[in-house]
Structures are given as C-alpha cells and as structure tokens.
Enzyme design. Structure first.
Site, short mmCIF file in Angstrom:
data_model
loop_
_atom_site.label_atom_id
_atom_site.label_comp_id
_atom_site.label_asym_id
_atom_site.label_seq_id
_atom_site.Cartn_x
_atom_site.Cartn_y
_atom_site.Cartn_z
CD GLU B 60 7.95 -4.18 6.53
OE1 GLU B 60 8.11 -4.47 7.73
OE2 GLU B 60 7.56 -5.01 5.68
CD GLN B 82 7.59 -7.21 -0.23
OE1 GLN B 82 6.79 -7.76 0.51
NE2 GLN B 82 8.54 -7.84 -0.86
N PRO B 89 5.51 0.83 10.25
CG PRO B 89 6.14 -1.40 10.36
CD PRO B 89 5.27 -0.45 9.60
CG HIS B 129 -1.53 -6.62 0.65
ND1 HIS B 129 -1.73 -7.22 1.87
CD2 HIS B 129 -0.43 -7.21 0.12
CE1 HIS B 129 -0.79 -8.15 2.06
NE2 HIS B 129 0.01 -8.15 1.01
#
Lengths: 361, 326
Positions: B60, B82, B89, B129
C-alpha cells in the site's frame, strides 16, 4: 550441481568497481571518459566547489544565519559522479545530503541555502524544473522514483529516474517496495545507496546483516553493483552504465556507493559521541578529492596554479551566493498559504486574511 | 437515465475519466483482471489495457508513493486501497509528500492524484475492514477528503476528484456500495468539491452527516416528519476543506444541530463542526449541538458492529431532545 544433497537452483554474485587507489594510482584500465581532460577536471571542480560550499554553510549555521545543515564531507564523489552521468531531461530524486548532485544539475547555491535557511523558495529550483526537492523522510522518495519511471515508460520517453538515498534507507520497506515494483516492470530507474557507514549513530553492522547493500537488488530481480564511492571515476562509470542500461529498456539498476561520512550527520550532531577520532582520521586517507587530485597531477592534467585559481573561483562563487541568499527579501507571513492548494478554498482564505491582518477569521 | 448502484457509478466515472483523458491511470491490488475486490474497476483493464489499469504488488505504501511520482510527471493516477484499514501505510506519503508537494516546491511540482478506498463498517467483514478514520485525513493540510453518499454524487464527485489539481482521498461508503441505487447520466459532468449538498430542507433542526450514515439520517428525518418536526439534512460530501457557509446558514435557520457520523466520537469530525457552530453561530442556537457517533471503541467484529453504528432511533432521539430543549 548439488549442495548438501539438494540441487542449487540459483547463485548470485556482486561485483565491486574501483579504478583509483586511495593514493590516486590506477588499479585497472580507466573508462574512456577519463582521458577527456575537460570532463575529468570538471568532476574535480564540482567536488571542490561542494567542499567549499559545505564549509561555508557550516560557518553560516554556527553564526546563526542558516538552519540545520547536512554536509557531504568525504562523499563528494558520489553525488558528483552520479549527476555527471545524467542527461538534463532525466529526473533526480535526491535525499537531503545530495547537494553535489543538485549543484551539478543547475540548482543555484543560493537556492540550497534558502532551503536550509528555512524558506520553501529554495525548492523552487530555477534549474532542473522536474527534479524532486530534497527528501527528508528517509527513503520515502524511492516509490516516487518508481512512479516517475513508470510515467516515462507509459509515455515511451527515453528518460531515466535516478533516486539517491543513504544506507539507513535500505532498511525501510519503502525502498524495497519501490525496487520490487521497478523490477517487475523493468522501469528506467537507477537506485543509488550512499553507504557512508553511519545512519546518524547506527553503524552499518547494526543496519543490515547483509555482506553488501548491492545484493538487495537481487531480491528485486535486477543487478546491484558495489562501487568505491570515494573514486569519482568509478562512480561516474557505474552511473553511466546503469543509466544507459535503464534508458535502453533493460530495467533498473542498483548502485551501492561505499564511502565514508567524514563529518557529523548534520550540524546538530556530534559524531564523536559514537565513533572515534582515530577511525575518522584513518578514513581521511581515502577521501575522494585528494585521491582525484593525486591522479590528475600524476597525469599532468592539473597544476598548482590551476588549484589556486580554482580555490579562488570557488571562494568567489560561494561568497556571491551567500550574499544573494542573505539579501533575499523575506516573504510575508501569509505567503504560507500561497501554494497550499491550486486555488485557496474560502475557509482557508479567511485564515490567510487573518494572518495578513486584514480581518479576524 | 439508467439506474445503477454506487459502486457501478464509481466504475462509470473511472471509465469516463479514462476515456476523456489518456493521462488517467488506475492502479492498485487486484484492480486489473479481477476488477477490484468490490468490482469498482471491472472491465477497465480490458478496455484500457494493463499499462493504464495496473495490478500492483501487494504494497500500500508503494501504491500511494507511485501516485506521487506519477502525478509529479503529469500522469493522473487513481490508486485503490482495498479497505480503509489498509490505508495506514499510505499515511506517510499523504502527510509528508502528496499533501505538501505543491507547497514545498512553491508550485514547481504538483500532485494531482486520487487515492480511493472503501470506508466504514456494516458489511460483516473481517477485522481491519471497517474503518472510518476520515477525521485523521481531514486533519492533513493540503489534502482534499471527499465522500459520496449516492450513485449520482459518486459519479460527479469522483470525476471532480480526478480533475482536481491537488491530491484527493476519495472515501467510498462500503455499506451502500450496492444498497444505494439511483439514476446516473454518463454526461461527464463533475459535481463541485468543497460544497455540501442539502438533501432535504427543513426549519426545525439541522442534521449533518456524510457517506453511508446519510441512509439512517434520511430515515430519521422521515420519522421526525411524522412527528411534525421538519429536519434539514446536509450531506457534507467534502470533509477537507468543508463547506462552512452551508453549515452555518442552516444552523442560523433552524437553531438546532445534530451531527451524525459512524466514526468514534473523540477527535471525530463532528467535534470540528460543533466547534465551528460554537464559534460562529452561538447566538442562533436554541439547543446544545448534539453528536450521534460511533462509540469510542475499536470497530467490533460482525456480531456487535451494528451496535456501534448510530441507529435511526439514536438520531431521532437526539433530534427530538434538541427540539424539546427550551
């Protein structure tokens, strides 16, 4: 081939490049450019200018006229050697200690002083307009270099991105992520690690368990070469080869320039806290400027008179730049908003007016 | 006009931007043949080729750093992360480079990049997530933070983000990727950034929200209407810089304000809006400004996550309380 009964499926090697011994004598046949007296004395002139500039910058810092400054003392051959092999249209992505490369590429001395003097206008670079500014967060410019090189490839431009960082940066994921991507896409980028043995106070043996930094390229799928970073002929030759290969579409290269930081990390550092004066004294015998001068003198390409003339030239050039730097008009405080966005959003325009004393936001 | 989901509108905007401008490049993990984990980039690689729709290594920081490098060369990268939990990061690149590139070079180099990422909880996803840390991004000077709440605004605001000359983080409300449907005309017209949208006018109380929470906020406005309370609903849409004038104008009219966000309360963006109202609209206020937010906890995993997120009931209760305050 077997090793302990198991088949060996890959072997790698890392080469080391050096032409000039510490006393200026020749170890092996020199590359063609070394017979070009104009070019090789230009490398010498650039290194000496850098050393003069560094000395003056430290004096300015000590007298309160410059902020924290990072000297190149002992590693002048790296940035000069690398930059001298680049074309104007290539893009340099420097770390904060690569003044020599910037100066070679046309950044003005007073611009560098402005940057270290605390003024963003120092990064405006009237010279190489697409070169990146100094990068302070260690190694974070490596992904930029991959992005720049991807843009070159996308637009089918025969240009090369050259990314410079120190040995400490090779411990960061940023550098590996960038090299890995560059390897996948065979991008026109050259990564240069200036291994000056110390990342502030942390010595190389605590930085990596690797025998060389050059071998880090192997994991990314391309060639890494170790070069004597105190030998400007070797640096220039290695850079020429790597940049030419990248330009021809052969993909990235990695150069580990093995040198030594003779000075402190910055003017805020005291290297005597973590390394001995004896160690530094021993390394002075390998430094790049005396090494090249010894070679040039032995080849009758350089004289005492030329040395004196050059010293005077460097002095004059640096002093003139310092004068221009010190005479630079300060900006109005509200200038801090001038390049925040392409167009300043109204909510921040009100803050700008407040700073300018034109209203109370 | 065809009806489509929010994620389809994102896809439509990306395709339109790539069609109109050969400099637009889409990059990220799985964005190519797979079309992205949410299918936001589906079909783009077939149409525009693997050089412009680029599957990156799983890194990332690299994605955001590549965007900075490409953008400095005038390519217009649209990076995809995603999930927001994997955005962290990229923070180094956003704070230290993307957002300040124009400033530190005094306009010599600029960073017209977009970083897209799904935002928020409520999709019963694994740990990491379901993040909604938009306030952290909105704190970064020089950045734009945009979050659409409908297919129409996803299309128009994403086009605007890609055409914007400065870096934009584009947060896509995961929970309504498919739940939100609407008519979108593929006319290539951008919606304005830095502007809030008044979704519903009312005189009694101002409800301010963004992203997926506008679903509950609009439902709360319906419930309040049944009680005879006319709520004005504002979709903030751009959090950095945000539309102070619309917020202050609405509060001046209603005298009451409830801010709704899914993110945790402390240091959340609701606090910024409440402070603005306290500084600039105190004399208009008929009741304390209320915040209906996620609790100050880590987003729970699937079995408890709905209890963290503001419900229609919590919003209605807060709005009623504001209206009853004397």
């Amino acid at each position: 081939m077997t090793d302990g009964g198991l088949p060996v499926i890959a072997r790698f090697e890392v080469r080391h490049r050096n032409y000039l011994a510490p006393d200026g004598s020749i170890n092996r046949p020199l590359p063609a450019f070394a017979s070009d007296a104009n070019l090789i004395t230009a490398l010498y002139r650039a290194m000496l200018l850098l050393r003069n500039f560094d000395r003056k910058a430290v004096a300015l810092q000590r007298t309160g006229r410059l902020g924290t400054y990072a000297v190149s003392l002992g590693q002048e051959a790296v940035s000069v050697g690398i930059a001298s092999a680049m074309r104007a249209e290539d893009v340099l992505l420097p770390s904060y200690r690569d003044n020599g490369a910037l100066i070679w590429r046309g950044v003005k001395l007073e611009e560098i002083l402005l940057f270290w003097g605390g003024d963003e206008r120092g990064n405006q670079f009237s010279g190489p307009v697409e070169d990146f500014p100094f990068c302070v967060p260690v190694g974070s410019q490596a992904p930029h270099a991959a992005g720049v090189a991807y843009a070159f490839k996308l637009r089918k431009q025969p240009r090369v991105a050259v990314c410079m960082f120190g040995d400490g940066a090779t411990s960061k994921g940023d550098v590996y992520e960038a090299m890995n991507f560059a390897g996948v896409h065979k991008l026109p980028v050259v990564f240069v690690a200036t291994n000056n043995q110390w990342a502030i106070s942390v010595p190389l043996r605590l930085q990596t368990g690797c025998e060389t930094l050059a071998q880090k390229a192997i994991a990314a799928g391309f060639i890494g070469e170790q070069v004597d970073g105190s030998d400007v002929v070797a640096m220039r030759a290695a850079a020429e080869d790597a940049i030419a290969a990248a330009r021809e579409g052969q993909g990235p290269r990695f150069i580990e320039a093995v040198t030594y930081r003779l000075g402190d990390h910055t003017t805020s550092d005291d290297a005597l806290r973590y390394r001995s004066a004896d160690e530094v004294q021993a390394r002075w015998k390998e430094e790049p400027i005396a090494r090249l001068r010894n070679y040039l003198v032995s080849q009758k390409m350089w004289s005492k008179a030329e040395e004196e003339r050059l010293a005077a030239e460097c002095h004059e050039r640096v002093e003139a730049a310092v004068e221009r730097y010190l005479a630079t008009e300060p900006r109005r405080p509200e200038a801090m908003f001038d390049h925040l966005y392409a167009e300043l959003p109204e909510t921040y325009a009100a803050q700008r007016r407040q700073l300018a004393g034109e209203g109370d936001a | 006009m065809p009806e489509m989901t929010l994620v389809e509108a994102v896809n439509l905007a990306l395709a339109r931007a790539m069609e109109d401008d050969p400099d637009v490049v889409v990059l990220g993990e799985d964005v190519g043949i797979n079309g992205g984990v949410f299918r936001a980039t589906v079909g783009l690689q077939t149409r525009f080729g693997p050089e412009r729709v680029l599957d990156t290594p799983l890194a990332e920081l690299l994605i955001s750093g590549l965007c900075v490098g490409m953008a400095a060369q005038g390519v217009k990268p649209v990076g995809e992360i995603q999930f927001m939990g994997f955005l962290y990061p990229c923070i180094d690149q956003l704070v230290n480079h993307a957002s300040r590139f124009r400033n530190r070079t005094q306009g010599r180099l600029t960073c017209p990049m977009v970083l897209r990422t799904p935002h928020g909880a409520g999709i019963r996803a694994p740990e990491h997530h379901s993040e909604s840390t938009e306030a952290m991004l909105a704190h970064i000077p020089g950045l734009r933070v945009v979050i659409p709440s409908s297919p129409e605004r996803a299309y128009g605001l994403l086009l605007a983000a890609i055409r914007d000359p400065d870096p934009v983080v584009f947060l896509e409300p995961t929970r309504i990727y498919r739940a939100a449907k609407g008519e979108v005309e593929d006319n290539g017209e951008a919606l304005p950034l830095d502007v809030a949208f008044v979704l519903r006018e009312g005189r009694d109380v101002t409800l301010i929200s963004w992203g997926a929470m506008l679903k509950e906020t609009m439902a709360a406005a319906d419930a309040l209407a049944a009680d005879g309370i006319a709520a004005e609903v504002i979709d903030l849409a751009t959090l950095k810089p945000y539309d102070e004038a619309t917020v202050l104008g609405s509060v001046a009219k209603t005298g009451r304000c409830v801010i709704v966000h899914e993110a945790t309360r402390t240091g959340g963006f609701g606090g910024e809006i409440a402070a603005l109202i306290a500084e600039r609209a105190l004399t208009s206020l008929l009741a304390p400004v209320a915040r209906v937010t996620g609790y100050d906890t880590i987003v729970p995993m699937a079995r408890l996550e709905q209890h963290m997120m503001p419900s229609v009931d919590r919003i209605v209760t807060a709005a009623r309380k504001a209206c009853q305050f004397s």
